[in-house]
Design a protein around this motif. Structure first.
Motif, PDB file in Angstrom:
ATOM      1  N   ALA A 142       7.978  -4.353  -5.983  1.00  0.00           N
ATOM      2  CA  ALA A 142       9.033  -5.161  -6.602  1.00  0.00           C
ATOM      3  C   ALA A 142       8.517  -6.537  -7.001  1.00  0.00           C
ATOM      4  CB  ALA A 142      10.212  -5.316  -5.635  1.00  0.00           C
ATOM      5  N   LEU A 143       7.375  -6.940  -6.436  1.00  0.00           N
ATOM      6  CA  LEU A 143       6.768  -8.226  -6.768  1.00  0.00           C
ATOM      7  C   LEU A 143       5.669  -8.088  -7.809  1.00  0.00           C
ATOM      8  CD1 LEU A 143       6.489  -9.612  -3.120  1.00  0.00           C
ATOM      9  CD2 LEU A 143       8.222 -10.180  -4.832  1.00  0.00           C
ATOM     10  N   GLY A 144       5.495  -6.886  -8.338  1.00  0.00           N
ATOM     11  CA  GLY A 144       4.497  -6.684  -9.378  1.00  0.00           C
ATOM     12  C   GLY A 144       3.136  -6.263  -8.880  1.00  0.00           C
ATOM     13  N   VAL A 145       3.024  -5.923  -7.596  1.00  0.00           N
ATOM     14  CA  VAL A 145       1.736  -5.511  -7.036  1.00  0.00           C
ATOM     15  C   VAL A 145       1.594  -3.996  -7.165  1.00  0.00           C
ATOM     16  CG1 VAL A 145       0.301  -5.467  -4.960  1.00  0.00           C
ATOM     17  CG2 VAL A 145       1.768  -7.437  -5.440  1.00  0.00           C
ATOM     18  N   PRO A 146       0.481  -3.506  -7.718  1.00  0.00           N
ATOM     19  CA  PRO A 146       0.299  -2.056  -7.882  1.00  0.00           C
ATOM     20  C   PRO A 146       0.372  -1.308  -6.554  1.00  0.00           C
ATOM     21  CG  PRO A 146      -1.348  -3.271  -9.157  1.00  0.00           C
ATOM     22  CD  PRO A 146      -0.637  -4.283  -8.307  1.00  0.00           C
ATOM     23  N   LEU A 147       0.877  -0.091  -6.606  1.00  0.00           N
ATOM     24  CA  LEU A 147       1.033   0.724  -5.406  1.00  0.00           C
ATOM     25  C   LEU A 147      -0.310   0.961  -4.723  1.00  0.00           C
ATOM     26  CD1 LEU A 147       2.834   2.430  -3.557  1.00  0.00           C
ATOM     27  CD2 LEU A 147       2.485   4.359  -5.137  1.00  0.00           C
ATOM     28  N   LEU A 163      -9.500 -12.287   5.779  1.00  0.00           N
ATOM     29  CA  LEU A 163     -10.669 -11.614   5.202  1.00  0.00           C
ATOM     30  C   LEU A 163     -10.317 -10.220   4.710  1.00  0.00           C
ATOM     31  CD1 LEU A 163     -13.322 -12.680   7.870  1.00  0.00           C
ATOM     32  CD2 LEU A 163     -13.272 -13.416   5.477  1.00  0.00           C
ATOM     33  N   LEU A 164      -9.519  -9.500   5.481  1.00  0.00           N
ATOM     34  CA  LEU A 164      -9.120  -8.149   5.068  1.00  0.00           C
ATOM     35  C   LEU A 164      -8.278  -8.186   3.801  1.00  0.00           C
ATOM     36  CD1 LEU A 164      -8.278  -6.540   8.534  1.00  0.00           C
ATOM     37  CD2 LEU A 164     -10.186  -5.953   7.027  1.00  0.00           C
ATOM     38  N   LEU A 165      -7.391  -9.168   3.697  1.00  0.00           N
ATOM     39  CA  LEU A 165      -6.578  -9.285   2.484  1.00  0.00           C
ATOM     40  C   LEU A 165      -7.447  -9.604   1.268  1.00  0.00           C
ATOM     41  CD1 LEU A 165      -3.359 -11.178   3.637  1.00  0.00           C
ATOM     42  CD2 LEU A 165      -3.464  -8.919   2.577  1.00  0.00           C
ATOM     43  N   GLN A 166      -8.391 -10.528   1.426  1.00  0.00           N
ATOM     44  CA  GLN A 166      -9.251 -10.880   0.296  1.00  0.00           C
ATOM     45  C   GLN A 166     -10.158  -9.726  -0.111  1.00  0.00           C
ATOM     46  OE1 GLN A 166     -11.051 -14.828   1.362  1.00  0.00           O
ATOM     47  NE2 GLN A 166     -10.056 -15.437  -0.540  1.00  0.00           N
ATOM     48  N   ALA A 167     -10.399  -8.800   0.812  1.00  0.00           N
ATOM     49  CA  ALA A 167     -11.282  -7.675   0.518  1.00  0.00           C
ATOM     50  C   ALA A 167     -10.553  -6.479  -0.090  1.00  0.00           C
ATOM     51  CB  ALA A 167     -11.996  -7.239   1.801  1.00  0.00           C
ATOM     52  N   LEU A 168      -9.235  -6.569  -0.280  1.00  0.00           N
ATOM     53  CA  LEU A 168      -8.482  -5.441  -0.832  1.00  0.00           C
ATOM     54  C   LEU A 168      -8.916  -5.162  -2.272  1.00  0.00           C
ATOM     55  CD1 LEU A 168      -4.814  -6.093   0.373  1.00  0.00           C
ATOM     56  CD2 LEU A 168      -6.400  -4.325   1.179  1.00  0.00           C
ATOM     57  N   PRO A 169      -9.348  -3.962  -2.590  1.00  0.00           N
ATOM     58  CA  PRO A 169      -9.746  -3.629  -3.968  1.00  0.00           C
ATOM     59  C   PRO A 169      -8.576  -3.795  -4.931  1.00  0.00           C
ATOM     60  CG  PRO A 169     -10.467  -1.938  -2.409  1.00  0.00           C
ATOM     61  CD  PRO A 169      -9.528  -2.828  -1.671  1.00  0.00           C
ATOM     62  N   GLY A 170      -8.816  -4.500  -6.018  1.00  0.00           N
ATOM     63  CA  GLY A 170      -7.795  -4.664  -7.054  1.00  0.00           C
ATOM     64  C   GLY A 170      -6.772  -5.736  -6.769  1.00  0.00           C
ATOM     65  N   CYS A 171      -6.870  -6.407  -5.629  1.00  0.00           N
ATOM     66  CA  CYS A 171      -5.905  -7.459  -5.288  1.00  0.00           C
ATOM     67  C   CYS A 171      -6.427  -8.801  -5.797  1.00  0.00           C
ATOM     68  CB  CYS A 171      -5.685  -7.510  -3.781  1.00  0.00           C
ATOM     69  SG  CYS A 171      -4.333  -8.607  -3.296  1.00  0.00           S
TER      70      CYS A 171
END
Length: 379
Positions: free
Chosen positions: A46-51, A10-18
């Motif tokens: 390195a995997l293309g995910v914004p900082l 749930l926390l991962l799905q709630a990440l803004p911009g993810c």
């Protein structure tokens, strides 16, 4: 541990911009939710995910709270725990291997009931919500026969054909999987509350959406790709022109699934979509044997995928993966190449090819189109 896994998902799905695309790349790269949760967020770029997304993850991981204050993870967790829901994440050994092979598998699956049903050979049975009496009879008889042949019936819990297929499978003593377009605590339509309870007892309910998700129009095509992605084949019992059922059939064809349909009369309005599918190459069905013969080899494929399980890349294999990425890019070249061609020419496993293409797409190195993948300019 089940509740803690739910919290992390749930926390991962709630990440803004993810986005889902980012989660797919991360989960495949690290080999599942638990490994991702323990990862060094500084390597995500390195995997293309914004900082900004990676830093939000780190704050959420340490606080145990959603960065987005509008998301109440504790409330969501209470709802899921009350229903004894399990979370399956892409890359985990428990994730349905056949679903993992589609281009855009859901990063997370919330499952109520027996999650092992998702590993069984499945036949999707779909059709009109406004089904005729003949269509409902066909759905019931073919679903019951499929259960007797060892298949699990998968559908979308909708009115009409979907409901008839679920109920017939349960009445025949088999298992059924209902894929939802809402949060798992919200049964839609509401009149199917009792049916959903039966499915959860004798099979499972599954959704990619977190609690609180309403039955929005755009969620149903997303649900449909899971219905076909879980299944070896899709039986379209009855469909008008145009219809959402035909969208499911089209998605199934894109995923390389077999599509079956009934030969309705040209004077039956509810069968016009089925006749269109037959014209476009779907397999005509009059008895269950027509389906079983076509699915025999695919049952073996699903068994092999289940035995193999996911193959997350260890750290020492990163150089090989970089070489595999370059191989795919060279095979795509300046043209447009389908996934099955890339598998054939690269001799790489299908799940690995899909995983690498997802990474390349996230990095804007390739773009998915109607005919396959095209390489984007690096300029």
């Amino acid at each position: 541990m089940r509740v803690e896994t739910l919290r992390r998902g749930l926390l991962l799905q709630a990440l803004p911009g993810c986005t889902d695309a980012m989660l797919r790349v991360l989960l495949r790269h690290y080999g599942g939710l638990e490994a991702l949760w323990q990862s060094d967020y500084r390597g995500w770029s390195a995997l293309g995910v914004p900082l900004a997304v990676a830093e939000a993850f780190e704050r959420s991981r340490h606080s145990g709270l959603a960065v987005d204050s509008r998301v109440n993870v504790e409330q969501q967790l209470d709802q899921l725990d009350a229903l004894s829901v399990h979370l399956l994440s892409l890359g985990d050994a428990t994730y349905p291997p056949l679903l993992a092979t589609i281009i855009d598998p859901p990063p997370m699956l919330y499952v109520r009931g027996d999650a092992t049903c998702l590993l069984l050979p499945q036949l999707a049975v779909v059709g009109s919500r406004h089904a005729s009496s003949a269509g409902l009879r066909a759905a019931r008889e073919l679903s019951a026969a499929a259960v007797s042949a060892g298949l699990t019936i998968t559908s979308g819990l909708a009115l009409g054909i979907d409901a008839a297929a679920h109920q017939a499978a349960l009445d025949a003593g088999g298992t059924s999987v209902a894929v939802m377009a809402t949060g798992i605590e919200q049964i839609y339509p509401r009149r199917h509350q009792h049916l959903a309870e039966l499915v959860a007892t004798q099979g499972c309910l599954v959704t990619e959406f977190p609690p609180g998700t309403q039955p929005l129009r755009g969620n149903f095509p997303r649900r449909n790709r899971i219905i076909s992605g879980l299944s070896l084949g899709v039986l379209v019992v009855e469909a008008a022109l145009p219809s959402g059922t035909l969208i499911t059939a089209g998605t199934a064809l894109e995923q390389g699934r077999e599509v079956f349909t009934l030969p309705w009369s040209i004077y039956h309005p509810g069968g016009q979509g089925c006749l269109r599918l037959l014209r476009d190459g779907a397999t005509q069905v009059q008895t269950l044997e027509d389906i079983v013969q076509e699915l025999a080899s695919l049952v073996t494929l699903q068994r092999d995928l289940s035995l193999a399980g996911p193959a997350p890349a260890p750290v020492q294999a990163q150089a090989q993966l970089r070489g595999d990425r370059q191989l795919l890019l060279s095979l795509i070249g300046d043209g447009t190449v389908a996934v099955d061609e890339l598998v054939a020419h690269s001799q790489l496993p299908l799940p690995l090819v899909i995983s690498l293409l997802s990474e390349l797409e996230l990095e804007s190195r390739v773009k998915k189109g109607p005919g396959g993948y095209t390489q984007l300019s690096s300029e």
